[in-house]
Design a protein around this motif. Sequence first.
Motif, short mmCIF file in Angstrom:
data_model
loop_
_atom_site.label_atom_id
_atom_site.label_comp_id
_atom_site.label_asym_id
_atom_site.label_seq_id
_atom_site.Cartn_x
_atom_site.Cartn_y
_atom_site.Cartn_z
N ALA A 9 -43.58 27.37 73.31
CA ALA A 9 -42.33 27.68 72.62
C ALA A 9 -41.14 26.99 73.25
O ALA A 9 -40.19 26.61 72.55
CB ALA A 9 -42.11 29.20 72.61
N VAL A 10 -41.14 26.81 74.58
CA VAL A 10 -39.97 26.22 75.24
C VAL A 10 -39.72 24.81 74.72
O VAL A 10 -38.60 24.46 74.32
CB VAL A 10 -40.18 26.22 76.77
CG1 VAL A 10 -39.07 25.42 77.45
CG2 VAL A 10 -40.22 27.64 77.29
N GLY A 11 -40.73 23.99 74.73
CA GLY A 11 -40.57 22.62 74.25
C GLY A 11 -40.22 22.55 72.77
O GLY A 11 -39.40 21.71 72.36
N LYS A 12 -40.79 23.43 71.97
CA LYS A 12 -40.52 23.39 70.54
C LYS A 12 -39.10 23.85 70.22
O LYS A 12 -38.46 23.33 69.31
CB LYS A 12 -41.55 24.26 69.80
CG LYS A 12 -42.96 23.66 69.86
CD LYS A 12 -43.97 24.54 69.14
CE LYS A 12 -45.36 23.90 69.22
NZ LYS A 12 -46.40 24.74 68.55
N VAL A 13 -38.60 24.82 70.97
CA VAL A 13 -37.22 25.25 70.76
C VAL A 13 -36.25 24.15 71.18
O VAL A 13 -35.25 23.88 70.51
CB VAL A 13 -36.94 26.56 71.52
CG1 VAL A 13 -35.46 26.91 71.45
CG2 VAL A 13 -37.77 27.69 70.94
N VAL A 14 -36.52 23.49 72.31
CA VAL A 14 -35.67 22.40 72.76
C VAL A 14 -35.63 21.28 71.73
O VAL A 14 -34.56 20.73 71.41
CB VAL A 14 -36.15 21.88 74.13
CG1 VAL A 14 -35.42 20.60 74.51
CG2 VAL A 14 -35.94 22.94 75.21
N GLU A 15 -36.77 20.92 71.18
CA GLU A 15 -36.81 19.86 70.18
C GLU A 15 -36.11 20.28 68.89
O GLU A 15 -35.48 19.46 68.22
CB GLU A 15 -38.26 19.49 69.89
CG GLU A 15 -38.97 18.84 71.08
CD GLU A 15 -40.46 18.66 70.84
OE1 GLU A 15 -40.91 19.02 69.73
OE2 GLU A 15 -41.16 18.19 71.76
N ALA A 16 -36.20 21.57 68.54
CA ALA A 16 -35.53 22.03 67.32
C ALA A 16 -34.02 22.04 67.50
O ALA A 16 -33.27 21.81 66.54
CB ALA A 16 -36.02 23.43 66.95
N LEU A 17 -33.54 22.29 68.72
CA LEU A 17 -32.09 22.33 68.96
C LEU A 17 -31.42 20.98 68.72
O LEU A 17 -30.23 20.92 68.44
CB LEU A 17 -31.82 22.79 70.39
CG LEU A 17 -31.91 24.30 70.64
CD1 LEU A 17 -31.91 24.59 72.13
CD2 LEU A 17 -30.77 25.02 69.95
N VAL A 18 -32.17 19.92 68.81
CA VAL A 18 -31.59 18.58 68.59
C VAL A 18 -31.05 18.46 67.18
O VAL A 18 -30.00 17.84 66.94
CB VAL A 18 -32.64 17.50 68.87
CG1 VAL A 18 -32.09 16.11 68.56
CG2 VAL A 18 -33.09 17.56 70.33
N ASP A 19 -31.72 19.06 66.20
CA ASP A 19 -31.33 18.93 64.80
C ASP A 19 -30.46 20.08 64.30
O ASP A 19 -30.01 20.04 63.16
CB ASP A 19 -32.58 18.83 63.91
CG ASP A 19 -33.43 17.63 64.25
OD1 ASP A 19 -32.85 16.58 64.61
OD2 ASP A 19 -34.67 17.73 64.16
N LEU A 20 -30.22 21.09 65.11
CA LEU A 20 -29.43 22.23 64.67
C LEU A 20 -27.96 22.01 64.98
O LEU A 20 -27.62 21.36 65.98
CB LEU A 20 -29.91 23.51 65.36
CG LEU A 20 -31.35 23.95 65.06
CD1 LEU A 20 -31.70 25.20 65.84
CD2 LEU A 20 -31.53 24.19 63.57
#
Length: 328
Positions: free
Chosen positions: A200-211
């Motif tokens: 989850a940590v890596g996926k949340v970090v990657e999602a924050l780039v587009d938010l």
Amino acid sequence: MKTHQPKLKPPPRPLFSCGFFRYCTQSVLSPTNPNPPALPLSEQPPPPPPPQPHSESSSSSNTSQSFTQWRFSHTPISTSNILADPSPETTRMHHQSPPPPPPPPPVIISDLQELFHVAELQFSTGLDSDKVKAIYMLQYSLVNPRAATEGGELVSCPPAVMRGVLGCLKDKAVAKPATKVLLALCLGESNRHVAVEEGAVGKVVEALVDLDGGAVAERALAALELLCTVAEGAAELRAHALVGPMMVEVMRRMETTRGRENAIGILAVIFGGTGGDAAVGFAPQEEVARVVMLAMQGDCSARGRRKGAQLLKILQENERLDITQEVG
């Protein structure tokens, strides 16, 4: 009806051959005739003919027809005509994305065990429609007050359901309910371990780039800060090569007070603890201190200022930054 006898020699043609104009010039407009005679029935002007779309018999009918067609075109629009028309309006009509479909009707399941079972079945189909139903069902059910009392910490989120929720973070159509569900799940300590094990940590970090810097990013940051309370989650965060520059950029564009507070807390996790040295190469410490101090001087909560002061103290104690010089 009066019948005209053929004449041997037609009279010379007047300037206006129309009977109406001849009558006007001879009688109606004559100043010496107080009682102008009625217009003979045989010489009354004929009613105007119905419009002929393809007639070219007279210039007046053609002009009227062209004006009518310009104002109200009755030509059917075919697919070939649209595809051949390069106008901006046609291009906008073809490339305009349809509006997103409305969310499904609320489905609330208070029993967490049953809720997770139904969600797992829906995620397992691989269909987008079932994925949308599952994520909204989880959202509606997890915000239900009865769910916390009937299930609570006794029922942990299954890994398959957590994977389905994390897979929705980068889908713009369901990113908003996905962040709500992830934050609600991370409130339970057992679910944080499940989330960290599912990456989850890596996926949340990657999602924050587009938010953007709104409420969706705020909830993602809150969930990420909760994940950092797990030792493995904090270690994974510090080891992520993108997290340093990304968090600096998130701090710049964050619009909400709670979001700034969560971002400062995550930066404190990155640069604090035994793994703080690993973050040195990921983000310039001067830039980190600058954005943190700007956040503390602006619209920031009291808890955010305390976290910011803790972060600045960590940087100063590790001799990474002269805080007094940076503040000056």
